[in-house]
Design a protein around this motif. Structure first.
Motif, PDB file in Angstrom:
ATOM      1  N   GLY A 174     -10.098  21.674  71.304  1.00  0.00           N
ATOM      2  CA  GLY A 174      -9.900  22.655  70.226  1.00  0.00           C
ATOM      3  C   GLY A 174     -11.211  23.257  69.786  1.00  0.00           C
ATOM      4  N   TYR A 175     -11.451  23.207  68.467  1.00  0.00           N
ATOM      5  CA  TYR A 175     -12.667  23.803  67.901  1.00  0.00           C
ATOM      6  C   TYR A 175     -13.909  23.147  68.476  1.00  0.00           C
ATOM      7  N   ARG A 222     -14.875  27.153  71.871  1.00  0.00           N
ATOM      8  CA  ARG A 222     -13.861  26.096  71.853  1.00  0.00           C
ATOM      9  C   ARG A 222     -14.176  25.072  72.940  1.00  0.00           C
ATOM     10  N   HIS A 232     -17.607  31.962  68.148  1.00  0.00           N
ATOM     11  CA  HIS A 232     -16.948  30.666  68.061  1.00  0.00           C
ATOM     12  C   HIS A 232     -16.628  30.179  69.466  1.00  0.00           C
ATOM     13  N   TYR A 276     -17.819  24.821  68.348  1.00  0.00           N
ATOM     14  CA  TYR A 276     -18.950  25.093  67.478  1.00  0.00           C
ATOM     15  C   TYR A 276     -19.084  26.599  67.280  1.00  0.00           C
ATOM     16  N   THR A 277     -19.884  26.975  66.295  1.00  0.00           N
ATOM     17  CA  THR A 277     -20.114  28.372  65.945  1.00  0.00           C
ATOM     18  C   THR A 277     -21.606  28.649  66.022  1.00  0.00           C
TER      19      THR A 277
END
Length: 90
Positions: free
Chosen positions: A55-56, A51, A49, A58-59
Protein backbone atom coordinates in the motif's frame (compact mmCIF):
# COMPACT_ATOMS: atom_id res chain seq x y z
CA UNK A 1 23.72 0.87 -3.00
CA UNK A 2 25.58 0.66 0.26
CA UNK A 3 28.64 2.67 1.09
CA UNK A 4 27.69 5.71 -0.96
CA UNK A 5 28.16 9.19 0.46
CA UNK A 6 26.32 12.25 -0.76
CA UNK A 7 27.73 15.69 0.07
CA UNK A 8 25.31 18.45 -0.93
CA UNK A 9 26.94 21.82 -1.51
CA UNK A 10 25.08 25.13 -1.37
CA UNK A 11 26.99 28.13 -2.67
CA UNK A 12 26.63 31.61 -4.03
CA UNK A 13 27.57 31.17 -7.69
CA UNK A 14 28.09 34.85 -8.39
CA UNK A 15 27.26 36.17 -11.85
CA UNK A 16 25.71 33.29 -13.78
CA UNK A 17 26.80 34.74 -17.10
CA UNK A 18 30.39 33.75 -16.26
CA UNK A 19 29.41 30.32 -14.92
CA UNK A 20 31.39 27.52 -16.56
CA UNK A 21 31.09 24.05 -15.09
CA UNK A 22 32.41 20.78 -16.45
CA UNK A 23 30.47 18.04 -14.66
CA UNK A 24 31.38 14.40 -15.06
CA UNK A 25 29.06 13.22 -17.89
CA UNK A 26 28.80 9.81 -16.23
CA UNK A 27 27.26 11.46 -13.15
CA UNK A 28 25.52 14.62 -14.40
CA UNK A 29 23.59 15.01 -17.64
CA UNK A 30 22.98 18.76 -17.39
CA UNK A 31 23.55 21.63 -14.96
CA UNK A 32 20.82 24.24 -14.57
CA UNK A 33 19.84 26.84 -11.99
CA UNK A 34 16.53 27.93 -10.51
CA UNK A 35 16.04 31.23 -8.71
CA UNK A 36 15.04 31.09 -5.05
CA UNK A 37 11.86 33.00 -5.94
CA UNK A 38 10.88 30.20 -8.36
CA UNK A 39 11.36 27.51 -5.71
CA UNK A 40 9.28 29.45 -3.18
CA UNK A 41 6.20 29.82 -5.45
CA UNK A 42 3.54 27.34 -4.37
CA UNK A 43 2.59 26.54 -7.97
CA UNK A 44 6.12 25.21 -8.48
CA UNK A 45 6.05 22.92 -5.42
CA UNK A 46 4.52 19.49 -5.24
CA UNK A 47 4.84 16.01 -3.83
CA UNK A 48 5.11 12.58 -5.40
CA UNK A 49 3.52 9.65 -3.60
CA UNK A 50 5.08 6.23 -4.00
CA UNK A 51 3.34 2.98 -3.18
CA UNK A 52 4.77 -0.33 -2.10
CA UNK A 53 3.25 -3.78 -2.53
CA UNK A 54 1.56 -3.38 0.86
CA UNK A 55 0.00 0.00 0.00
CA UNK A 56 1.28 3.41 1.04
CA UNK A 57 5.02 3.80 0.69
CA UNK A 58 6.39 7.31 1.05
CA UNK A 59 6.05 10.89 -0.16
CA UNK A 60 8.85 12.98 -1.67
CA UNK A 61 8.98 16.64 -2.73
CA UNK A 62 9.14 17.70 -6.35
CA UNK A 63 9.77 21.14 -7.87
CA UNK A 64 8.01 21.88 -11.14
CA UNK A 65 7.82 24.38 -14.02
CA UNK A 66 11.55 24.91 -14.50
CA UNK A 67 13.67 23.68 -17.40
CA UNK A 68 13.48 20.23 -15.75
CA UNK A 69 11.49 18.65 -12.93
CA UNK A 70 13.56 18.53 -9.73
CA UNK A 71 12.85 15.28 -7.91
CA UNK A 72 14.50 12.50 -5.92
CA UNK A 73 17.47 13.22 -3.69
CA UNK A 74 18.00 16.63 -5.32
CA UNK A 75 14.46 17.69 -4.35
CA UNK A 76 14.91 16.39 -0.80
CA UNK A 77 18.13 18.38 -0.39
CA UNK A 78 16.47 21.44 -1.96
CA UNK A 79 13.50 21.19 0.41
CA UNK A 80 15.74 20.87 3.48
CA UNK A 81 17.81 23.84 2.29
CA UNK A 82 14.69 25.99 1.81
CA UNK A 83 13.50 25.09 5.31
CA UNK A 84 16.82 26.40 6.67
CA UNK A 85 17.15 29.48 4.43
CA UNK A 86 13.58 30.77 4.60
CA UNK A 87 11.79 29.00 7.47
CA UNK A 88 8.79 31.34 7.43
CA UNK A 89 8.26 31.16 3.67
CA UNK A 90 8.58 27.49 2.89
Amino acid sequence: QQGMTVAPVVANLGPLEALTLNPNPEEVEEVFTLPLAHLLREENQGYTHFRTASGYGYTLPVFLNGPHKVWGLTAIITELTLELLVPGCY
